[in-house]
Design a protein around this motif. Structure first.
Motif, PDB file in Angstrom:
ATOM      1  N   CYS A  78     -64.502  59.090  41.287  1.00 39.09           N
ATOM      2  CA  CYS A  78     -63.111  58.757  41.644  1.00 39.09           C
ATOM      3  C   CYS A  78     -62.607  57.703  40.680  1.00 39.09           C
ATOM      4  CB  CYS A  78     -63.045  58.240  43.079  1.00 39.09           C
ATOM      5  SG  CYS A  78     -61.468  57.488  43.504  1.00 39.09           S
ATOM      6  N   CYS A  81     -61.506  54.075  42.427  1.00 41.88           N
ATOM      7  CA  CYS A  81     -62.459  53.068  42.934  1.00 41.88           C
ATOM      8  C   CYS A  81     -63.830  53.179  42.265  1.00 41.88           C
ATOM      9  CB  CYS A  81     -62.625  53.220  44.446  1.00 41.88           C
ATOM     10  SG  CYS A  81     -63.558  54.674  44.939  1.00 41.88           S
ATOM     11  N   GLY A  95     -64.894  55.555  49.071  1.00 45.32           N
ATOM     12  CA  GLY A  95     -64.583  54.215  48.602  1.00 45.32           C
ATOM     13  C   GLY A  95     -63.108  53.882  48.721  1.00 45.32           C
ATOM     14  N   CYS A  96     -62.262  54.915  48.639  1.00 45.20           N
ATOM     15  CA  CYS A  96     -60.825  54.676  48.775  1.00 45.20           C
ATOM     16  C   CYS A  96     -60.144  55.992  49.136  1.00 45.20           C
ATOM     17  CB  CYS A  96     -60.230  54.103  47.482  1.00 45.20           C
ATOM     18  SG  CYS A  96     -60.021  55.328  46.167  1.00 45.20           S
ATOM     19  N   ASN A  98     -58.096  57.716  47.496  1.00 42.15           N
ATOM     20  CA  ASN A  98     -58.019  58.661  46.386  1.00 42.15           C
ATOM     21  C   ASN A  98     -59.277  59.523  46.244  1.00 42.15           C
ATOM     22  OD1 ASN A  98     -56.562  59.613  43.927  1.00 42.15           O
ATOM     23  ND2 ASN A  98     -58.438  58.846  42.947  1.00 42.15           N
ATOM     24  N   CYS A  99     -60.404  59.071  46.823  1.00 42.27           N
ATOM     25  CA  CYS A  99     -61.640  59.864  46.769  1.00 42.27           C
ATOM     26  C   CYS A  99     -61.409  61.275  47.337  1.00 42.27           C
ATOM     27  CB  CYS A  99     -62.753  59.185  47.552  1.00 42.27           C
ATOM     28  SG  CYS A  99     -63.426  57.692  46.790  1.00 42.27           S
TER      29      CYS A  99
HETATM   30 ZN   LIG Z   1     -62.047  56.401  45.471  1.00 45.35          ZN
END
Ligand SMILES: [Zn+2]
Ligand SMILES: [Zn+2]
Lengths: 180, 354
Positions: A78, A81, A95-96, A98-99
């Motif tokens: 990703c 992050c 992790g965020c 956007n993952c």
């Molecule tokens: Zn992420």
């Protein structure tokens, strides 16, 4: 993964069984799980986390098996992050936000398995940031009803709905230009 | 401190008040998981990000007055004593994970302790509402009210197709986990749980014991919750859970009736023996206490025992946990000291009833 009891049906229940302090993973189909019902009861404590761990490992093995002969690629990561897909598999947490986008192809089948075949959100939409989404969803339902009206040859009504859609689409354009 | 004063401070309204079907459903809980857009999730965020999350969430609700819950207070985990955190966990107001493992963890707690907003647990925000009896829909309503309010000030991580984005993929979509805590001694005594648990699993719901480890469901207390969070609406999730709970209530009631018919004297004997143990013990382990309390509560529900309030099970299951015992004692206790403390607390509490 096949059920370890009958080796016939796919395993849909993944338990951690604890016997004398020793942990073993059990993978059973619905049928065998029910047969063993009394014995298992809660000690199997069928937990969501175990299910997730089972699924992630399973998908990982399949992917590795498929990929084996291919030349080594850049690890999937990703960019927001820097979590890698391998790390996600190990900890079962993203992790965020956007993952979800970064690992989309790998994740979507897993989401379906975790949520009984469902892959699309059908619940609450946040009102402030979700205004445009509300409009788009409305437009979609109206478009579907137009199709129905046309097959039933109710053209007058269909024209009314078409006008509604146009005005909603205008609102949506204004919103998007409004810089949001 | 006198026990009465301690109880006044220690008992939250969800433990003492009676709700619908509270002879079988002890409490209902709803939890909404939310994250803030453009911030990394708590497992890997920077302390700067964590600090900003606490500030912006607290600012969004600070000074607000929500319909029924009273004012809100911010508790920062790093500023609490280990014992204070443990007590919050035992009251089900925060998760063990928030108390022990979180970085920059915090909790915004309502005056009546029905609402707690956990910050920087696994997700940035977890809104939790806890009500006595069977009131899942009511709990969802209040959680939604608070959620709407926070959303006015905080940009949520949300995706049109897969909904609220959460750190764990098992929560994505609605981010909703709805659960009820049920006392099911009739179904346990008639050996029906082995049949029922897999059937409930098949409906996409999870059953587990709350007290005890692994296989045990101490005190015959079970938690039933939804597993699926994606693809169903919040209302559907709650209604599906409610309908299974309604069925379980009916089965528990008929199991109790059957027990009264077939083994009335045996059951009465079991109830009064447990009552005897609780009123006379000088040392008692948590497991024995839980089982006796379950018997006592069943005896009250079935009319063998009168003049003891029903909430004694709910209350004492929590007050006899290690954290509470030590808070009541005013300092740390060794396990053997706890067992003696537990026995005396139970006896004193029963004395208050006379
Ligand atoms: Zn992420
Ligand atoms: Zn099988």
């Amino acid at each position: 993964m096949l059920c370890q009891e009958c080796n016939e049906r796919p395993a849909t229940l993944h338990f951690t069984k604890i016997d004398n302090g020793e942990k073993t993973m059990m993978h059973l189909c619905q049928h065998c799980a029910q047969e063993k019902g009394e014995a298992f009861m809660l000690n199997s404590a069928f937990s969501i986390n175990n299910l997730l761990a089972g699924l992630l490992n399973f998908h990982n093995h399949v992917q590795q098996a498929e990929k084996a002969p291919v030349i080594k690629k850049e690890p999937l990561q990703c960019e927001a992050c820097s979590m890698t897909y391998q790390q996600f598999i190990q900890i079962g947490r993203f992790g965020c936000a956007n993952c979800y986008e970064a690992f989309k192809e790998q994740i979507n089948p897993i989401l379906r398995r975790l949520h009984s075949g469902n892959g699309a959100h059908n619940g609450k939409i946040p009102s402030r940031i979700g205004g445009g989404i509300h409009l788009r969803k409305n437009i979609e339902t109206l478009k579907q009803s137009i199709q129905e009206l046309i097959t039933r040859e109710e053209f007058e009504k269909a024209a009314e709905i078409r006008d509604q859609i146009r005005s909603l689409e205008k609102q949506l354009d204004l919103r998007d230009e409004g810089g949001n | 401190m006198s026990l009465e004063k301690f109880l006044n401070q220690a008992v939250s309204s969800w433990m003492s008040a009676e709700g619908p079907d509270s002879d079988i459903v002890l409490s209902s809980r709803v939890r909404l998981a939310r994250n803030v857009r453009d911030y990394k999730f708590p497992i890997i965020f920077s302390s700067e990000e964590g600090q900003k999350i606490i500030e912006s969430v607290y600012r969004s609700v600070e000074g607000q007055h929500f319909s029924t819950i009273g004012s809100l207070e911010l508790l920062v985990m790093d500023e609490l004593q280990p014992l204070q955190k443990r007590v919050l966990v035992e009251k089900h107001l925060i998760s063990p994970n928030l108390a022990n493992n979180s970085i920059l963890g915090a909790c915004i707690l309502s005056e009546n302790e029905e609402v707690s907003i956990m910050i920087n647990e696994e997700d940035h925000i977890r809104i939790q509402c806890l009500y006595p009896g069977l009131q899942i829909a009511e709990a969802l309503k209040v959680a939604n009210e608070i959620d709407d309010h926070i959303e006015q000030h905080v940009d949520y991580a949300f995706d049109e197709n897969i909904g609220y984005l959460t750190s764990c993929p098992t929560n994505v979509g609605t981010g909703l986990r709805a659960s009820v805590m049920m006392h099911l001694p009739g179904l346990v005594l008639t050996h029906q749980m082995g049949r029922i648990v897999p059937a409930i699993n098949q409906l996409g719901l999870v059953v587990r014991g709350i007290y005890g480890e692994g296989s045990e469901a101490l005190g015959n207390i079970f938690q039933i919750s939804n597993q699926i969070t994606l693809g169903k609406s919040e209302t559907d999730i709650v209604e599906d859970l409610e309908s299974v709970v309604a069925q379980l209530i009916a089965e528990e009631r008929s199991a109790r009736e059957a027990l009264a018919k077939t083994s009335n004297i045996e059951l009465e004997d079991k109830v009064f023996r447990s009552y005897g143990v609780l009123s006379n013990c000088r040392i008692i382990e948590s497991k024995e206490a839980a089982n006796c309390l379950s018997d006592l509560r069943l005896g009250i529900d079935m009319g063998y025992i009168k003049n003891i309030s029903k909430n004694i099970l709910n209350e004492l299951m929590i007050l006899t946990q290690p954290g509470f015992l030590q808070q009541y004692a005013g300092g740390p206790l060794r396990p053997d000291e706890r067992d003696a403390r537990r026995a005396s607390l139970i006896r004193e509490r029963l004395n208050l009833e006379q």
